[in-house]
Design a protein around this motif. Sequence first.
Motif, mmCIF file in Angstrom:
data_model
loop_
_atom_site.group_PDB
_atom_site.id
_atom_site.type_symbol
_atom_site.label_atom_id
_atom_site.label_comp_id
_atom_site.label_asym_id
_atom_site.label_seq_id
_atom_site.Cartn_x
_atom_site.Cartn_y
_atom_site.Cartn_z
ATOM 1 N N LYS A 1 41.055 50.587 17.790
ATOM 2 C CA LYS A 1 41.514 51.558 18.793
ATOM 3 C C LYS A 1 41.817 52.901 18.137
ATOM 4 N N LEU A 2 42.425 52.842 16.942
ATOM 5 C CA LEU A 2 42.750 54.070 16.212
ATOM 6 C C LEU A 2 41.473 54.788 15.769
ATOM 7 N N VAL A 3 40.487 54.018 15.301
ATOM 8 C CA VAL A 3 39.193 54.602 14.901
ATOM 9 C C VAL A 3 38.547 55.314 16.081
ATOM 10 N N LEU A 4 38.516 54.648 17.222
ATOM 11 C CA LEU A 4 37.893 55.229 18.408
ATOM 12 C C LEU A 4 38.676 56.442 18.906
ATOM 13 N N SER A 5 39.993 56.378 18.776
ATOM 14 C CA SER A 5 40.833 57.511 19.195
ATOM 15 C C SER A 5 40.545 58.745 18.347
ATOM 16 N N ILE A 6 40.394 58.559 17.029
ATOM 17 C CA ILE A 6 40.077 59.685 16.139
ATOM 18 C C ILE A 6 38.710 60.261 16.513
#
Length: 498
Positions: A294-299
């Motif tokens: 989720k953090l990867v996609l958010s970045i």
Amino acid sequence: MKKIKFPSAQSVLLLIAAFVALLTWCIPSGQYDRLAYNKEENSFVKTSLENSITLEASQKTLDDLGVKIPLEKFTSGAIYKAISIPGTYQKLEARPQGFKEFILAPLKGIIAVADIIILVLFIGGLVAIVNYSGAFEAGITRLSNLLKGKEYILIIAVTSLIALGGTTFGLAEETIAFYPILIPIFIAAKYDAIVALACIYIGSSIGTMVSTTNPFSTIIASNSAGINWTTGINGRVIMLLTGLIICIVYIIRYAQKVKKDPSKSIIYDQKDSIEKMFSFKTSIESINFTLQLKLVLSIFITCFIIMVYGVVNLEWWFLEMTGVFFVGAVLIGFIYKINETVFVNTFIKGANELLSVAFIIGLARGVTILMKDGLISDTLLYYSSSFTDGMNKGLFINSTMFVYSGLSFFIPSSSGMAVLTMPIMSPLADTVSLGREHVVNAYLLGVGLFSFINPTGLILASLAIVKVGYDKWLKFIIPLVIILALVSILFLTISVYI
């Protein structure tokens, strides 16, 4: 008998370049004088092929030159490119482009658009890093579950949002970043790659075709015509909404047909190869959407938000956008704990996958370089303006639209088209008792209509990402272009008589 295959995008552009080089031997060379504002010295610079002279930056200077534009349009920075000076066209000694110029033009084009090419390559690298993490697959799994049975919402949302970007700040070249991301989503929704291509490219095209606040078309064209950019905006908003609805309905009708029967797809013969190219490394049902992913996609998503903000508010351009994507890739590498060697190899492999797209962008610019060096663009403008002179209102405004469609093949840049043509074309509206905003509208619609199929524009680069042939795109898009052309004719005709 073996079926003749339609040539690749690169071959199409080389054939067009050869045709343009041939035109430089047939069309007389000529040029208008140019006028540019020097902010540092608060003066005008009038440039002809022979020399350049400095003039006082005053309204009197503009009036004496026949440039019917308020001085503050230049001093405020609203007009930041050199404009053509009416009545200064002169034939020049021919500059035919021979074999040497033909060979060098693509190389010059690649050099000229190096900043765009770097952006494309870094986008490829970033997408490869995100793909390596598996974040796309996990995100698409979640999205597919949310939209199950209502996949058409995806078409409406993507087309509308990109059209909004196109009409407000000229979202065009930047859309190249969206293809590798959205194509797998549309394929997962049981659509074909044409639907993804259509939502992105048509969304951008209809948005820029009916620009409202786009500084690279509407605002610079209005300033170059000597009018306020808000003049005529109500009609443009109505035309934008009408055109957008037509485009969305057109895409949904095709998408539903393909979803119901995949054999109805225009690219059905490529179905397996395209799905393999954009396939996931694991079954998407088996991927857990973890906090890390989720953090990867958010970045990744944040990179695009920052890019849009920078372009709109901070006067960013391609180098700054590239920097954002590079930082995003590095951050994702740290968060997902990708080994340094693996990171570099993955990034380079992703960039390599978009190398053909980068070359296509350079080849397209090479075509415009041939025309510029051959000095035929101004000649075409001169005869085009003479063609529309003296017509009645309805015929004049619609002829102007089609003149702009033709010119956009030779001058694919919307801002370049505006500053070169508007000082010449907009005064023609005065001769038929029309407001100059009508010429601005004709320019927008004419350039916009041809952008759907313009091989010297962005379409070939976009098709190269999806690996779809230009002939198949034409088969898909021509009916829509005809519908939009008829609606544009109706809009312009009604607008000049009410």
